[in-house]
Scaffold this active site. Structure first.
Site, mmCIF file in Angstrom:
data_model
loop_
_atom_site.group_PDB
_atom_site.id
_atom_site.type_symbol
_atom_site.label_atom_id
_atom_site.label_comp_id
_atom_site.label_asym_id
_atom_site.label_seq_id
_atom_site.Cartn_x
_atom_site.Cartn_y
_atom_site.Cartn_z
ATOM 1 N N HIS A 389 0.740 -1.152 -0.062
ATOM 2 C CA HIS A 389 0.124 0.128 0.032
ATOM 3 C C HIS A 389 0.775 1.261 0.059
ATOM 4 O O HIS A 389 1.708 1.564 0.597
ATOM 5 C CB HIS A 389 -1.010 -0.043 1.146
ATOM 6 C CG HIS A 389 -1.894 1.212 1.173
ATOM 7 N ND1 HIS A 389 -3.084 0.991 0.517
ATOM 8 C CD2 HIS A 389 -1.610 2.529 1.464
ATOM 9 C CE1 HIS A 389 -3.680 2.291 0.710
ATOM 10 N NE2 HIS A 389 -2.931 3.145 1.152
ATOM 11 N N ALA A 390 0.563 2.281 -0.971
ATOM 12 C CA ALA A 390 1.350 3.333 -1.086
ATOM 13 C C ALA A 390 1.450 4.385 0.175
ATOM 14 O O ALA A 390 0.372 4.565 0.731
ATOM 15 C CB ALA A 390 1.107 3.999 -2.439
ATOM 16 N N HIS A 419 1.093 11.950 -6.143
ATOM 17 C CA HIS A 419 0.170 11.947 -4.789
ATOM 18 C C HIS A 419 1.049 12.024 -3.778
ATOM 19 O O HIS A 419 1.299 12.761 -2.805
ATOM 20 C CB HIS A 419 -1.029 11.201 -4.794
ATOM 21 C CG HIS A 419 -1.679 11.133 -3.435
ATOM 22 N ND1 HIS A 419 -2.656 11.886 -3.105
ATOM 23 C CD2 HIS A 419 -1.324 10.494 -2.312
ATOM 24 C CE1 HIS A 419 -3.021 11.598 -1.886
ATOM 25 N NE2 HIS A 419 -2.339 10.893 -1.200
ATOM 26 N N GLU A 420 1.876 10.820 -3.500
ATOM 27 C CA GLU A 420 2.710 10.612 -2.474
ATOM 28 C C GLU A 420 3.945 11.762 -2.325
ATOM 29 O O GLU A 420 4.161 12.098 -1.262
ATOM 30 C CB GLU A 420 3.599 9.278 -2.811
ATOM 31 C CG GLU A 420 2.299 8.064 -2.674
ATOM 32 C CD GLU A 420 1.510 8.061 -1.380
ATOM 33 O OE1 GLU A 420 1.962 8.398 -0.365
ATOM 34 O OE2 GLU A 420 0.440 7.414 -1.546
ATOM 35 N N HIS A 423 2.947 14.666 -0.185
ATOM 36 C CA HIS A 423 3.179 14.526 1.348
ATOM 37 C C HIS A 423 4.278 14.832 1.493
ATOM 38 O O HIS A 423 4.712 15.469 2.525
ATOM 39 C CB HIS A 423 2.921 13.091 1.563
ATOM 40 C CG HIS A 423 1.326 12.630 1.355
ATOM 41 N ND1 HIS A 423 0.449 13.063 2.107
ATOM 42 C CD2 HIS A 423 0.692 11.544 0.784
ATOM 43 C CE1 HIS A 423 -1.068 12.727 2.003
ATOM 44 N NE2 HIS A 423 -0.565 11.768 1.154
ATOM 45 N N GLU A 447 -3.637 15.157 2.232
ATOM 46 C CA GLU A 447 -4.111 14.406 1.246
ATOM 47 C C GLU A 447 -4.382 15.110 0.012
ATOM 48 O O GLU A 447 -4.217 14.474 -1.082
ATOM 49 C CB GLU A 447 -5.403 13.510 1.848
ATOM 50 C CG GLU A 447 -4.995 12.558 2.863
ATOM 51 C CD GLU A 447 -3.789 11.496 2.648
ATOM 52 O OE1 GLU A 447 -3.731 11.153 1.319
ATOM 53 O OE2 GLU A 447 -3.490 11.141 3.547
ATOM 54 N N HIS A 548 -6.930 0.539 5.433
ATOM 55 C CA HIS A 548 -7.199 1.848 6.176
ATOM 56 C C HIS A 548 -7.842 1.278 7.348
ATOM 57 O O HIS A 548 -7.927 1.875 8.460
ATOM 58 C CB HIS A 548 -7.788 2.864 5.688
ATOM 59 C CG HIS A 548 -6.889 3.490 4.510
ATOM 60 N ND1 HIS A 548 -6.840 2.946 3.171
ATOM 61 C CD2 HIS A 548 -6.277 4.370 4.401
ATOM 62 C CE1 HIS A 548 -6.109 3.610 2.521
ATOM 63 N NE2 HIS A 548 -5.635 4.729 3.351
ATOM 64 N N TYR A 558 -9.787 11.764 3.281
ATOM 65 C CA TYR A 558 -9.659 11.580 1.773
ATOM 66 C C TYR A 558 -10.967 12.169 1.268
ATOM 67 O O TYR A 558 -10.686 12.782 0.184
ATOM 68 C CB TYR A 558 -9.432 10.151 1.563
ATOM 69 C CG TYR A 558 -8.259 9.376 2.187
ATOM 70 C CD1 TYR A 558 -6.954 9.724 1.937
ATOM 71 C CD2 TYR A 558 -8.241 8.486 3.091
ATOM 72 C CE1 TYR A 558 -5.741 9.195 2.263
ATOM 73 C CE2 TYR A 558 -7.287 7.946 3.548
ATOM 74 C CZ TYR A 558 -5.866 8.058 3.296
ATOM 75 O OH TYR A 558 -4.818 7.671 3.835
#
Length: 689
Positions: A389-390, A419-420, A423, A447, A548, A558
């Site tokens: 999971h990323a 996306h990552e 963060h 997010e 999650h 999210y």
């Protein structure tokens, strides 16, 4: 939605880890009685001095915590789970001690920053732990076990030499690529077998975190989660209802169109479940949260603008693989060929990540540190189990940032990288803040950053980096581009809402253990219009098949992020001087937009999110109007396509309404709201510094 970054076995949410990756028991060989305690607080310490000490102690212990969590996610063995549980327990013991010490300062005058830091400290984990050492140890063990079960989960068929075991990635490939109804159903069923053993553990987990939340003055863990938004738990629940009301008609239009196209592909009898709901295994995603893999079925116009990003990435990988094969001489054993394939996969993953980094640096943001490229997990190792999971990690609060993924050359993983990295750029920006303020303005902000960049990945941008052909300037090409984005962004919205609706009910007791699974599917029916094609009784624990839930990562963030990212995007387009239709804006390479983004990232959690939002967008309220503006051309087109169709769906049962979820209508909703108000009153005093 792409599999967005998670906070691993223990999420430190509202402040302490700033959404990085994160977080206890004494280290092996020590006595539990030696864990940190309130007795360590110096006499006559002021509130400001207390927070300064907590910040120093937190930063000092933080690298050990994250290292244990990193190990447990990238080397899943019993030893690493033991180390992770120990790190979790030790931190939670320390957190309980800090919270106990903070009670000395209630009602005293202090600086605004100190008052905010104390408030965030009290909300410093999504896993509130009981003070009893035995229960705390039990909680951290369960958390590590569930994380390990998910990461090592596999679906096996056959016996002996014919035995075939597949993990999540391989089963997702079936949903992504196959159009065989039964093959997809088997893959979907198979993954949902891995969570059945979690059920008892999760039931006990809920009891323990509720006990911890109660000791901190909250009615339950769900109320504690909802207290991290600079507003009351009731107000944030009402906010999510309001935002969902804004976007629900757009989702219903997409749902109706998708059902019609599925009927064309599979036949009317297989394309829907009773009541007009969509079959859970036919949406190209294990959890029905992202419908992008249905592109070949739902594409509006076959030849209008080629947006085959997956095909382009796969082609690039094949080129890298061919080059490495050509460069290799000598040994052509299966082991040597496997090594070459693995090297090619990592090279392709690094190339995709470099491309994502380029977007951020084009805005004037810094390059990722060299340590990122040395320490990141880009692809799935061949020699061990890992959590694929990323996720994005800030390892030491001062620049050691990493991502953990199992990247494959497809569109879903490509956009997940963007996306990552969002963060990580947030982490790097607010690393200058004191540790307790190293977090997003609220968790939805964290997010939303990377997904704001994803919105700017317009067809013209994709063309400019050579991933798609030159795009036709036509209405058909526009609708294709909007559909591609809607399958990720719009399809996700109800899913983003329902997971925490389920957990809020689980935490407050309105969903009991003997109805965990039925309540899960009732909520999926209510919000998503999705259902399994066969009965899923209480012998299953389907919530646990979504990372999650066993990973205990709050999910409302999210949903909020999928609204905020459009607000952010519109604001950055304005900063770039863009004046055309919103959906055509890409601020790639625009330093003015980058400066505005950087200014927001720098603030971290140092002020209420309303102030940070106003500085970026001009308003203090989350609002979905930018979502509707962006997708206006597609929504008009969908309405035309749906003419004559019977749209909407009938859920099989009314979904349970957890406390603190106002706005559902009727007396039951009013009762729930009143009950939530009583609970909020109970916890309001401890929440003040």
């Amino acid at each position: 939605m792409k599999p967005v970054r998670a906070l691993l076995a223990l999420s430190i949410t509202a402040a302490v880890v700033g959404l990085a990756a994160c977080d206890r028991a004494p280290t092996p060989g020590t006595d539990r009685a030696a864990t940190p305690a309130a007795a360590t607080a110096p006499k006559d310490e002021t509130a400001d001095q207390f927070i300064a000490r907590v910040n120093a102690e937190l930063k000092a212990m933080y690298p050990q915590m994250t290292a244990a969590q990193w190990l447990s996610s990238t080397y899943i063995i019993d030893d690493s789970k033991l180390l992770a549980a120990a790190a979790n327990e030790r931190y939670l013991s320390q957190l309980n001690s800090w919270i106990e010490q903070a009670k000395r300062f209630e009602g005293q005058e202090m600086s605004p920053q100190t008052a905010r830091s104390i408030q965030l400290l009290k909300l410093g984990t999504s896993m509130p732990a009981p003070s009893d050492p035995a229960k705390l140890a039990e909680l951290t063990r369960i958390a590590a076990d569930m994380e390990g079960m998910y990461g090592a989960g596999e679906y096996c068929t056959g016996e002996g030499e014919a035995r075939n075991c597949r993990q999540l990635g391989a089963l997702e490939d079936v949903l992504r690529n196959s159009r065989d109804y039964d093959e997809q159903l088997e893959a979907w069923r198979g993954w949902h077998t891995i969570s059945k053993p979690m059920r008892d553990d999760y039931t006990r987990f809920v009891e323990l975190v509720n006990l911890g939340a109660d000791e901190m003055g909250f009615a339950d863990a769900g109320e504690m989660w909802r207290s991290g938004y600079d507003m009351s738990p009731v107000e944030i629940a009402a906010e999510t209802d309001r935002l969902w009301t804004q976007v629900k008609p757009l989702y219903e239009d997409l749902h109706c169109y998708t059902r019609t196209r599925l009927a064309t592909e599979y036949g009317e009898d297989r394309a829907q479940v009773a009541g007009g709901m969509l079959p859970a295994h036919l949406l190209g995603n294990m959890w029905q949260q992202d419908w992008g893999n249905l592109w070949d079925i739902v594409v509006p116009y076959e030849n209008a603008g080629k947006l085959d990003i997956t095909g382009a990435l796969e082609s690039r990988y094949q080129q890298i693989h061919a080059q490495k094969l050509a460069q290799a001489t000598g040994d052509r054993s299966p082991a040597a060929l496997a090594d070459i394939e693995h090297e090619a996969q990592e090279a392709a993953a690094r190339q995709m990540t470099k491309r994502a980094e380029d977007f951020y640096t084009s805005l004037g943001l810094q390059k990722l540190p060299e340590s990122y490229w040395e320490n990141t997990q880009f692809i799935k190792p061949r020699d061990r189990d890992v959590v694929c999971h990323a996720s994005a990690w800030d390892m030491n609060m001062e620049g050691d940032v990493r991502t953990k993924m199992c990247i494959k050359p497809n569109e879903e993983d490509f956009t997940t990288i963007y996306h990552e990295l969002g963060h990580l750029y947030y982490d790097l920006a607010y690393n200058k803040q004191p540790p307790l303020l190293q977090a997003g303005a609220h968790d939805g902000f964290h997010e939303a950053i990377g997904d704001t960049i994803v919105l700017a990945m317009t067809p013209k941008y994709l063309e400019s980096i050579g991933l798609v052909d030159a795009q036709q300037q036509s209405q058909e090409a526009l609708i294709n581009a909007q559909m591609r984005m809607a399958l990720a962004k719009v399809a996700f919205l109800p899913f983003g809402l329902m997971i925490d609706r389920w957990r809020w009910g689980v935490f407050d007791g309105s969903i009991t253990p003997d109805e965990y699974n039925s309540a899960w599917w009732d909520l999926k029916a209510k919000y998503q219009g999705v259902a399994p094609v066969e009965a899923r009784g209480e012998e299953f624990f389907d919530p646990g098949a979504k990372y999650h839930v066993p990973g205990n990562t709050p999910y409302t963030r999210y949903f909020l992020a999928h609204v905020l990212q459009f607000q952010f995007y519109k604001s950055l387009c304005d900063a770039a001087g863009y004046t055309g239709p919103l959906h055509e804006c890409s601020f790639y390479g625009n330093k003015a937009a980058g400066a505005k983004l950087q200014a927001m990232l720098d603030k971290g959690a140092s002020q209420p999110w309303q102030a940070t939002l106003k500085e970026l967008t001009g308003g203090e309220k989350m609002d979905a109007s930018a979502v509707l503006e962006y997708f206006a051309p597609l929504q008009d087109w969908l309405k035309q396509q749906n003419e004559g169709q019977t749209c909407g769906w009938q859920a099989s049962a009314d979904a349970p309404a957890p406390a603190a979820q106002p706005g559902n209508g009727g007396d039951a909703a009013d009762d729930a709201q009143d009950d939530a108000g009583d609970k909020a009153a109970k916890s309001s005093e401890p929440a003040k510094a």
